[in-house]
Every structure is written in C-alpha cells, then in structure tokens.
Design a protein around this motif. Structure first.
Motif, PDB file in Angstrom:
ATOM      1  N   ASP A   1      81.200  52.040  49.614  1.00 46.06           N
ATOM      2  CA  ASP A   1      80.799  50.844  50.733  1.00 46.06           C
ATOM      3  C   ASP A   1      80.676  49.537  49.962  1.00 46.06           C
ATOM      4  OD1 ASP A   1      78.412  50.685  49.787  1.00 46.06           O
ATOM      5  OD2 ASP A   1      77.333  51.642  51.616  1.00 46.06           O
TER       6      ASP A   1
ATOM      7  N   ASP B   1      70.786  50.985  48.512  1.00 45.58           N
ATOM      8  CA  ASP B   1      70.298  50.432  49.888  1.00 45.58           C
ATOM      9  C   ASP B   1      68.684  50.321  49.914  1.00 45.58           C
ATOM     10  OD1 ASP B   1      72.573  49.969  51.135  1.00 45.58           O
ATOM     11  OD2 ASP B   1      72.498  51.743  52.515  1.00 45.58           O
TER      12      ASP B   1
ATOM     13  N   HIS C   1      78.145  48.181  48.908  1.00 48.78           N
ATOM     14  CA  HIS C   1      77.224  48.169  47.931  1.00 48.78           C
ATOM     15  C   HIS C   1      77.456  49.397  46.699  1.00 48.78           C
ATOM     16  CE1 HIS C   1      75.183  47.592  51.893  1.00 48.78           C
ATOM     17  NE2 HIS C   1      74.832  46.459  51.001  1.00 48.78           N
TER      18      HIS C   1
ATOM     19  N   GLU D   1      78.990  49.269  57.591  1.00 46.71           N
ATOM     20  CA  GLU D   1      78.789  48.450  56.489  1.00 46.71           C
ATOM     21  C   GLU D   1      79.848  47.670  55.955  1.00 46.71           C
ATOM     22  OE1 GLU D   1      75.997  49.992  53.512  1.00 46.71           O
ATOM     23  OE2 GLU D   1      74.396  49.312  54.599  1.00 46.71           O
TER      24      GLU D   1
ATOM     25  N   ASP E   1      78.068  52.308  47.137  1.00 49.63           N
ATOM     26  CA  ASP E   1      77.627  53.755  47.667  1.00 49.63           C
ATOM     27  C   ASP E   1      79.092  54.700  48.236  1.00 49.63           C
ATOM     28  OD1 ASP E   1      75.137  53.610  46.981  1.00 49.63           O
ATOM     29  OD2 ASP E   1      74.665  52.253  48.608  1.00 49.63           O
TER      30      ASP E   1
ATOM     31  N   ARG F   1      77.796  53.955  56.241  1.00 49.35           N
ATOM     32  CA  ARG F   1      78.480  53.223  55.359  1.00 49.35           C
ATOM     33  C   ARG F   1      80.117  52.496  55.752  1.00 49.35           C
ATOM     34  NH1 ARG F   1      76.130  57.011  50.397  1.00 49.35           N
ATOM     35  NH2 ARG F   1      74.118  55.868  50.520  1.00 49.35           N
TER      36      ARG F   1
END
Ligand code: MN
Ligand code: MN
Ligand code: MN
Ligand code: MN
Lengths: 227, 227
Positions: A133, A170, A135, A90, A137, A87
């Motif tokens: 991250d 994800d 997304h 990312e 998360d 993460r």
DNA sequence: AGATTGGTTTAGGCAAAACTAAACTTTTAA
DNA sequence: TTAAAAGTTTAGTTTTGCCTAAACCAATCT
C-alpha cells in the motif's frame, strides 16, 4: 407508492471488526492482555472484557480470564480480510483520488468496514492487484497470504549506512504529520549520521545535506533498506 | 510499543442518516406520517417514534405528534449530501469497477455513510463531475442543487409513441433483476404497443419487434422520453 | 510468607436502536 | 353522533457498546 427497503446483511459490527483488527496488530498469533487491547482500541478495561466475551461467543477469539485473548483461525481470517480492504482503499485514495499518504488512514478506517467481497476483488483488479500500500505495508491476498514485509527499523542500522525508506507504520495522524514536516516519504534516501546512546534517537543526513534528529518513537515506525 | 488510535469523528449514526434519507424520499418538503416512514425504513411504529425524537433533538426534523415529520433545512442539506454520495459511489462502481447497474445500490447504501467531505469532492472530480448516476437519477451538487430530473413515467405516454428509457427508480434488487430479465437498460428504445384499461399494465415492442407486458409497479418506476 | 500494588473482572448505569403489548388519538363508518 | 377501526404514542424489554466504582486475582517487594 412506498418503496421496498434494501437488505444490508452486515455480518459483523464495526466495533467487532475494530477489536479483531487491533488483536491482529498487537498479537498476531500470541495472546494479548486486556490493557494493551484497551489502549489500542481507546476504551477502558471493563468495556474490553465485555467485548471479548461477545467475540468469544462468535468463535472469533479464545480468551482465558486474567491471562489474555487470542484470535482463532476464523478471527485471523477476518482480520486479514479487513486489513486487505483497508490497504486497498488507501491505495485507491492515493493512486486514483490524489490524496497524500498522510491523509488516507482515517478515511480507510471507515471504508474497511464496507462489506462486499465482490467489490473488494473488483477494486483490487482495478488497482492492478497491488501487494503493497502507499505506506509500504503488505496487502494481504484473498487467500490470507501476506506479501513480503519490506525493510527493517532504522535502529538496526549503523552510522554511515546509506538507507532508503520503504515502509512506515500506520501510526496515526500525528505521526504522518511529523513525517511530512520532516519531508520524509516512501523512497526518501538518507545517511545514518549518528545514534544517541542516551535515548536511542537517530540523526539522519538527507540527500541535500540537511541534518535532523528522529525520536525513538518516530524512528521505530520507519522502515528502511540499506543501499 | 502500543500504537495510538485513530479519531473517527462520526457526526451522524448510520441509523440517523437512513431516517433522513427516507424522509427526503417520501416527503421532500411535505410532512411524512409514522407508518410510511416505518415501512420505508423496515422498522415498527414505536421504533420510528423514538428515532424521530432523537432526530428532533438534533434539529434535523420537526415533528408534530400524530400529525407527521418534516425535514428541517439542516435535515434537507444532510439528505441531499447523502444522496450525492450514494449516486457518486454508484457511478464509480459502474464506470470504474465494472459492476452492472442492478448490483450497485446495496453497496452504495454502505458507502454513502462514509464521512469525508474531501473524499466526496475528489471522487466527483475523478468521475468527471457527473450530474446523473447509472440509473439516470440526478446527482445533487455540492451546494444542494438538483440537476434536471429526466423523463416521465411510461403511463403518461400514448399508444404508438416511440420512447427511450432515460431513468429508473432505485426500487430494490428485485426490480433491477426484473429489468435485466426484460433486457431493459438506460438508452433502450421501445414503441408503446398498448395499455390495459383494466390494470394499467403496459405492452411494449422492442427494437427487434419483441412484445412484452410490464406490470404497473414495474412501469411506474421506468421513466422515458418521447423521440 | 505476608502485604502492597497493578491489572482484570464483576456490578451497576446509560444511550442508541430495535422489539411487543397496552394505552391513547384520529379517522371512518354505522 | 357515537362506535369501531386504524394509526400513533407510551411503557417496558432486549442487545450492543461504552462508562465508573468496587471486588478480585496475580505478581512483586519486604
Ligand atoms: Mn492505514
Ligand atoms: Mn497503510
Ligand atoms: Mn441507489
Ligand atoms: Mn441510482
């Protein structure tokens, strides 16, 4: 004039790390059965049975034949560390290199296996010690602690609720591609227009009034908060 | 609720890439013999013979038994691309994450195997499209072109020449540690005080007047220009 | 309970990538 | 110009990590 060679001390193989990560995702604390793990990894049953034996020999998992596999404490620590790397990378790819959030997962799948604790912490500091991250998360912390998990699945809301997307799972390239097609991104806001009682698909109305349907498998990976 | 798995399309194994890189370093155009490659890779003869067969099957090298191995055009292209990645990552680790130049080689050894052409070019742009890495080594360009190779070995200069360090060879952790001990870095300036006719070791005088000796194996990896 | 079915493990292979020991070239030296 | 030394390849093993086919356990249905 031959040159000395470098000393790559890889403590875990890439395959090993992928199994550990899959177990963490599927089970967390609970035991995971062979089939689920096989499906997640993309291998057949016997390969998994064998791999689990190797992991058990290294005290990363505990396995009971015909019953299931469970991460040990050591295994869980490894899992969260790999997830932290995934993460953070990312975040780097999106924030610093300018990738789209739908492009970074597969690259992070490779970067997460680079083994250098010093680099991970320097990278985290460089990124401003993020806790979520691209997304949404949570990024596990160096001590293994998991920051707040944002939002709840779309299903848990009711018609006419106003919602903001704060996280997506994800769930592979195809899922992200579909999100992009629907123009859904972190921070997008919608009104829940209707829910099909037949197949649990969900109809959303966008800020511009656009109406569209989300299949259950799409919406179950989209997490929102009510405004 | 099992999730799909990712699709890591690794076109080359890490081992393969290490052989290609070693061949590039040792031979360039010329053929390399089994022993030299074995020493560089850190494997025994038979392992190398076997590996070379696998590489030949993929048209990355041409091999004549008992004579030597040579990179094909395809192999050379792969080698320069890996080298590009290695040196871009080293630049990132030093410039952005704040590592010392002696710390980055081993980490770059891992990062160079991450396969994503898009990432490489975004990384290069992010770093300002550098053409030399933190050790002064040229960073191969996307088309395979090699920027100027800076400096000449210390040996090629004469007593009382004033010199500036512009490059050091990637010669392993021990070498870099020794450089650090001697407080030698890119840009350091010295006067060549004397050369031993016995063992070719070299005596330098630093800016502060300090005198010290460099063994031949040290100085042969240090490249300088005359001021 | 007994039989069918589904999931899991065992058995047996294969490829990559390393190893040691033995055979075989090539080079060097007598 | 042979003989010894050095270097390379072949042969046979090992471990990881995957596969298919067959045997095996466990849950379910009659
Ligand atoms: Mn991801
Ligand atoms: Mn993510
Ligand atoms: Mn290097
Ligand atoms: Mn370098």
């Amino acid at each position: 004039m031959p040159k000395p060679i470098s000393s790559q001390v890889k403590t875990h193989t890439e395959s090993e790390e992928n199994y550990i990560k899959a177990l963490y995702h599927l089970g967390g604390e609970k035991a995971v059965n062979n089939g689920a793990l096989a499906h997640r990894i993309g291998a057949k049953g016997p390969s998994v049975t064998q791999a689990v034996k190797r992991l058990a020999n290294k005290n990363l998992v505990e396995a009971i034949p015909y019953k299931g596999v469970k991460l040990t404490e050591k295994g869980t620590a490894l899992a969260t560390h790999i997830l932290r790397k995934h993460r953070l990378w990312e975040t780097f790819l999106v924030e610093k290199l300018g990738f789209g959030w739908e492009e970074v997962h597969d690259i992070a799948e490779q970067l997460e296996h680079v083994q250098s604790p010093e680099m991970v912490e320097k990278l985290a500091k460089y990124l401003g010690s993020p806790i979520h991250d691209p997304h949404g998360d949570p990024i596990p912390q160096p001590n293994g602690a998991i920051p707040p998990i944002l939002g709840k699945p779309l299903q848990q809301f009711a018609t006419s609720d106003t919602l903001r997307v704060v996280r997506v799972e994800d769930a592979g390239t195809d899922f992200f591609t579909q999100l992009q097609v629907l123009n859904i991104t972190l921070g997008s806001e919608f009104t829940l227009a209707s829910i099909s009682s037949f197949d649990s698909s969900i109809q959303l109305r966008g800020a511009d009034g656009t109406l569209f349907w989300l299949s259950h498998s799409m919406s179950s990976n989209i997490y929102v908060i009510s405004l």
